[in-house]
Design an enzyme around this catalytic site. Structure first.
Site, PDB file in Angstrom:
ATOM      1  CG  ASP A 142     -15.430  47.224  59.949  1.00 48.93           C
ATOM      2  OD1 ASP A 142     -15.456  48.095  61.016  1.00 48.93           O
ATOM      3  OD2 ASP A 142     -14.784  47.268  58.980  1.00 48.93           O
TER       4      ASP A 142
ATOM      5  CE  LYS B 247     -15.896  54.242  58.493  1.00 50.42           C
ATOM      6  NZ  LYS B 247     -16.330  52.757  57.635  1.00 50.42           N
TER       7      LYS B 247
ATOM      8  CD  GLN C  71     -16.346  51.843  54.083  1.00 55.84           C
ATOM      9  OE1 GLN C  71     -15.924  52.152  54.460  1.00 55.84           O
ATOM     10  NE2 GLN C  71     -17.282  52.007  53.790  1.00 55.84           N
TER      11      GLN C  71
END
Ligand code: NAP
Length: 306
Positions: free
Chosen positions: A120, A53, A97
């Site tokens: 997200d 990422k 994460q």
């Protein structure tokens, strides 16, 4: 015989558009949009996802960085880090994460992220805005699936769309996005009766269950668009040969890594479907491209530019 719907060319188009807009925003606002990933513990896969990422950000002119915290980080310590990022003007997008180590309560942690930095799209406020069909940040994988459906030239409106899987990160937001796009949604899970029968009614079938090659020919209506979100590592040479024949790429995977990545859909379904996304290189490249796009969206949301 259907066609493989490859993710890379679609993801490349999204990334190119992000790169151009990031450069424009940097020129007009003096700073490039920035994503910060928070990684707790030393799970090897998570470390590699976070690296990917960060690199993807840099390649597109976005500010990508990560904060690595030890596995024994407490809820209080993690909260302070997230609150610091919430207040930091240079941080547009925050990603925690997952999975977190077992002693950290994931839903509570996600709830600390400022919704307009929740890249997200899984904060309760983000999911609420999605259900209301109001502007907000959406989960990246379902957004990527929408891009793939668009790339296949298939309209969602009025279509029967069956989603296998009801997770918070894929199945449920996917159902809301498809509903907002006027598709008729059936969402299936492990308690669904006659799963194959339900799936076989789909014009668009989206499998997100994490069960290697579970979706066979009997699940697929002739001419359906099939999107395979699942990824499972399979190391059984017999199973790999059954699914892929003598494909040299699979043999190489097995020799070099000891496994190959297999989707939820039996690849031989390509005979019956109009389109099928491959695994790997189908949905995966889109998830990361949409994360980059969401970083831009977060930058714009916070400045009322969206
Ligand atoms: P998850 O949280 O484990 O959810 C799996 C869902 O599938 C659950 O709703 C489960 O039903 C359902 N399911 C499992 N086995 C089933 C069965 N035999 N019959 C019917 N339904 C079944 O997984 P997830 O996070 O959504 O991820 C799903 C898959 O997508 C995984 O393989 C993951 O690695 C992959 N993924 C890929 C990407 C990408 O970018 N390529 C991104 C995200 C996820 P219940 O709710 O009843 O248990």
């Amino acid at each position: 015989m259907g066609m493989w719907l490859e993710g890379k060319p679609v993801a490349d188009r999204v990334r190119e558009a992000v790169k151009e807009e990031a450069a424009r925003l940097k020129e007009t606002h003096g700073a490039a949009p920035g994503l910060t990933a928070v990684l707790v513990g030393d799970n090897k896969s998570s470390q590699s996802y976070v690296r990917t990422k960060e690199n993807a950000c840099r390649a597109l002119g976005l500010n990508g960085r990560s904060i690595h915290l030890p596995a024994e980080t407490s809820m209080d310590e993690l909260r302070k880090v997230i609150e610091g990022l919430n207040a930091d003007e240079t941080v547009d997008a925050i990603l925690v994460q997952l999975p977190l180590p077992g002693h950290l309560r994931t839903n509570e942690v996600i709830g600390w992220i400022r919704p307009d930095k929740d890249v997200d799209g899984i904060h309760p406020a983000s999911l609420g805005l999605l259900v209301q069909n109001q502007p907000g940040l959406r989960p990246c994988t379902p957004l990527g699936v929408l891009e793939l459906i668009k790339a296949a030239g298939v309209a969602i409106e009025g279509r029967d769309v069956v989603i296998i899987g009801r997770s918070l990160i894929v199945g449920k937001p996917m159902a809301a996005l498809v509903t907002n796009a006027s598709g008729t949604v059936t969402i299936c899970h492990s308690k669904t009766k006659d799963l194959a029968g339900a799936a076989a009614r789909a014009d668009i079938l989206i499998a997100a269950m994490g069960q290697a090659a579970f979706v066979g020919r009997d699940f697929v209506k002739p001419g359906a668009l099939v999107i395979d979100v699942g990824t499972s590592a399979v190391s059984d040479p017999e199973k790999i040969r059954t699914l892929f024949g003598d494909d040299p790429a699979r043999a190489r995977d097995l020799a070099e890594k000891g496994y190959t990545l297999v989707g939820d859909v039996d690849p031989r379904v390509i005979d019956k479907a109009a389109w099928l996304t491959p695994v790997p290189k189908g949905v995966g490249p889109l998830t990361i491209a949409m994360l980059m796009k969401n970083t831009l969206e977060a930058f714009k949301l916070r400045r009322n530019l969206a």
